[in-house]
Design an enzyme around this catalytic site. Structure first.
Site, PDB file in Angstrom:
ATOM      1  N   GLU A 298       6.115  -5.166   3.233  1.00 47.81           N
ATOM      2  CA  GLU A 298       5.423  -4.242   2.090  1.00 47.81           C
ATOM      3  C   GLU A 298       5.201  -4.978   1.107  1.00 47.81           C
ATOM      4  O   GLU A 298       4.106  -5.004   0.545  1.00 47.81           O
ATOM      5  CB  GLU A 298       6.560  -3.001   1.861  1.00 47.81           C
ATOM      6  N   ASP A 302       1.476  -5.766  -0.618  1.00 50.75           N
ATOM      7  CA  ASP A 302       1.083  -5.579  -2.193  1.00 50.75           C
ATOM      8  C   ASP A 302       0.595  -6.633  -2.859  1.00 50.75           C
ATOM      9  O   ASP A 302      -0.491  -6.511  -3.573  1.00 50.75           O
ATOM     10  CB  ASP A 302       2.119  -4.677  -2.531  1.00 50.75           C
ATOM     11  N   SER A 516      -0.020   2.487   1.660  1.00 51.50           N
ATOM     12  CA  SER A 516       0.353   1.282   0.868  1.00 51.50           C
ATOM     13  C   SER A 516      -0.490   0.058   0.887  1.00 51.50           C
ATOM     14  O   SER A 516      -0.073  -0.755   0.095  1.00 51.50           O
ATOM     15  CB  SER A 516       1.487   0.594   1.859  1.00 51.50           C
TER      16      SER A 516
END
Ligand code: NAG
Ligand code: NAG
Ligand code: NAG
Ligand code: NAG
Ligand code: NAG
Ligand code: NAG
Ligand code: NAG
Length: 598
Positions: A298, A302, A516
């Site tokens: 994650e 990002d 995401s």
């Protein structure tokens, strides 16, 4: 009405002196919740376990802050762009002096001296570490150790707490109490994509998108920085305000952003950025291990896409808290606060936080206690009023659990009734943030997992009323009656590609997707828009929605295909105009730039 209230309290006063009604000092319930599914009560919390109690005092002039937020964010208002300073915001959220006094007095009655409490700069939070035994006395409750059956994680919480009747108006909420948002409730929203299951190709070398941009054909199966730049009409833009502009990414749950992976990503997709890194800040014991085998997918997704799109704009990465590895018999004093509270406490204390911030984490809205959701959302409004654009991913379960099969769907209300209901995500459901949904392929359509729907907590904000009404008016009568709140804040506001992203992870390129991916993508472009404004001496964009739903529409490409199944249904359909899967559509940076500079 005022006269009536005064009269009735006189009456009440009389009555109580006659029949000795409960004293105003008697504890009455402040908040009670159903335990979110999956948590099991293990044992009473050890009496000497230390909790970091935080008291949220009412933000006396919040209405004024909200009005200021809307005015400075409304491109048609005289105050547009005149963001508030940190001090101005603090004075608007400061509690009433009577509240400060009442709280100090009450704490003192439990032997807690003013000198051992700490306070937020606005004094709207009071913090003190106390043993469970004292917290239980103060809140007339019993804390337990709870275990998350699936993950085995444990934490210390209660399902209800009380305050003396006369303190209810002076304390809005107490944490940690009823929010089970940690460690696992706070879900990241990435998912692995199967790189081999390449999307169909027309055999052409380039594809034309719905906005008219021309994109390399490979982008239909693998998303790179170049794909997003081509698709969203960014190609050729050079950031010029990198001395003042910044972009921030939040990290939770031991999601570590790996610098070596970032370098591999740059070597692969943006060679000129090689050698650049980001400013990492640890909040409340958060870490950012650079051990390659501990890199977080994650966090890597990002930072790689947000920083890559906005490079060379300085990037910030905050890692908040660790998982509280609470082991009852070790008397651990680990921080057991809720995640957003810790991050907000930090970022609100910084004089000049990044102008654009993306968060790819969220919870099922129904597992967040009402007082906590409202207070956290109000804190996001403070950042917006100060000129910060907040982007949140809208979740990856369609209208709920992502399951179209009525026999196996899991969308049950958490109110003891187990009724079927769509499950929106928080913080995406907060009206003071920009929620980002996901699309796939070119031309773009809503990806089936994209989170969307309507809040059960927050009403439709004014800026969105027309867009939502127009969508609902076109739904066949009776559609999903009782499954969603037609008066709720619609989610999301905008969308962007959200699948088949090529990310570097633990030394290798992998494919991932999720809203995401969409949130940092939009954040990267918003940061470039801020760059364009800052380099012309204009203020940053701040809270985006009032702009997006008016002038901004002309700089967005409507997405009109796809649906988001879940909760045993086919979910909603993307349509012309705003819809609860893709919002107003995907960005056209070139056009948005003209709009925000006009
Ligand atoms: C992109 O992939 C989608 C999904 O497989 C397919 O329907 C579409 O035709 C592809 N677009 C082009 C231009 O190949
Ligand atoms: C990172 O940001 C913090 C907060 O703005 C600042 O104090 C620190 O100097 C920065 N560190 C680097 C290496 O730039
Ligand atoms: C890196 O992390 C892995 C997995 O947690 C661990 O097994 C290994 O010992 C760590 N390596 C170093 C050098 O700390
Ligand atoms: C939690 O507490 C234990 C024992 O006090 C300590 O070893 C550990 O580092 C703490 N973890 C965090 C994340 O603070
Ligand atoms: C709701 O479901 C839970 C199990 O998830 C069960 O224990 C409970 O009895 C159910 N309640 C009702 C009212 O059906
Ligand atoms: C979505 O579109 C399909 C096909 O046109 C239609 O049958 C269905 O009723 C629509 N659903 C909603 C919620 O609008
Ligand atoms: C891309 O943005 C430019 C302005 O920078 C605009 O003139 C052009 O029309 C846009 N292209 C498309 C295909 O929308």
């Amino acid at each position: 009405m005022k006269g009536f209230a005064a009269w009735s309290s006189v009456l009440l006063g009389l009555t109580s002196s006659v029949i000795a009604a409960p004293s105003k000092y008697a504890p009455t319930i402040k908040e009670a919740v159903e335990v979110p599914r999956g948590w099991v009560r293990v044992s009473p919390a050890p009496a000497d376990h230390v909790v970091d109690l935080r008291f949220g005092l009412p933000q006396h002039n919040f209405k004024q802050l909200e009005q200021a937020l809307y005015e400075v964010s409304d491109p048609f208002h005289d105050r547009y762009g005149q963001h508030l300073s940190k001090e101005e915001v603090e004075s608007l959220v400061a509690p009433h002096p009577k509240t400060l006094e009442a709280v100090d007095e009450w704490l003192a009655s439990h032997g807690i001296a003013k000198s051992i409490c700490s306070r937020s700069p606005a004094k709207d939070w009071v913090m003190v570490k106390v043993p469970v035994s004292l917290a239980e006395k103060m809140l007339d409750t019993t804390y337990h150790v709870w275990k998350h059956a699936e993950s085995g994680d444990t934490l210390v919480r209660t399902t209800s707490y009380s305050l003396p009747a006369h303190m209810h108006e002076h304390i809005e909420l107490v944490t940690p109490t009823t929010y089970f948002g940690r460690p696992k409730g706070l879900a990241t929203t990435f998912r692995w994509s199967d790189a081999q299951a390449s999307l169909a190709s027309s055999g052409e070398s380039s594809i034309r998108s719905a906005s008219g941009t021309v994109v390399d054909a490979s982008c239909n199966s693998t998303i790179t920085l170049t794909c997003l730049q081509e698709l969203y009409n960014v190609t050729g833009y050079t950031p010029a305000a990198t001395d003042v502009n910044k972009i921030g990414i939040t990290g939770y749950l031991e999601q570590y952003a790996n610098i070596q992976d970032l370098q591999s990503f740059y070597a692969d997709q943006l060679p000129k950025a090689e050698g650049s890194t980001f400013n990492y800040t640890s909040i409340k014991g958060g870490q950012n291990s650079q051990n390659l085998s501990e890199a977080g997918i994650e966090a890597n997704l990002d930072v790689q896409f947000a920083y890559g799109l906005s490079w060379p704009t300085p990037g910030y990465f905050w890692s908040t808290g660790g998982r509280p590895p609470f082991i009852p018999d070790l008397r651990t004093v680990n921080n057991t606060n809720e995640p957003y509270a810790d991050w907000l406490e930090y970022v609100l204390s910084v004089p000049n936080p990044p102008q654009t911030i993306s968060t790819s984490y969220g919870d099922d809205e129904q597992t967040v206690p009402l007082s906590y959701a409202i207070r956290t959302c109000a804190s996001f409004a403070q950042l917006g009023a100060r000129g910060v654009s907040l982007l949140f991913s809208s979740g990856d379960g369609g209208v709920g659990d992502g399951d179209a099969n009525p026999a196996t769907q899991q969308c049950k209300t958490n109110d003891g009734r187990n009724a079927t209901r769509f499950i929106p995500a928080f913080p995406a459901s907060c009206p003071y943030v920009t929620a980002v949904g996901a699309t796939v392929s070119i031309p773009e359509k809503a990806v089936d997992f994209t989170g969307g729907g309507f809040s059960n907590v927050f009403p439709t904000p004014l800026y969105q009323v027309g867009a939502v009404a127009s969508y609902l008016a076109r739904l066949p009568a009776g559609t999903y009656q009782g499954l969603y709140n037609k008066f709720g804040r619609g989610i999301p506001d905008v969308s962007a590609q959200g699948d088949y992203f090529r990310v570097w992870y633990r030394g290798n390129p992998v494919h991932v997707g999720g809203t995401s991916a969409s949130s940092p993508t939009v954040a990267g472009l918003v940061s470039l828009l801020n760059d364009a404004r800052l380099s012309k001496g204009l203020p940053p964009l701040g809270f985006l929605n009032p702009l997006l739903y008016t002038k901004g529409v002309a700089g967005l490409t409507d997405v009109t295909e796809g649906n988001n199944p879940g909760c045993g249904t086919q979910g909603f359909n993307a349509t012309t105009g705003w819809d609860p899967l893709t919002g107003l559509g995907t960005p056209n940076f070139g056009k948005l730039k003209e709009i925000v500079l006009a």
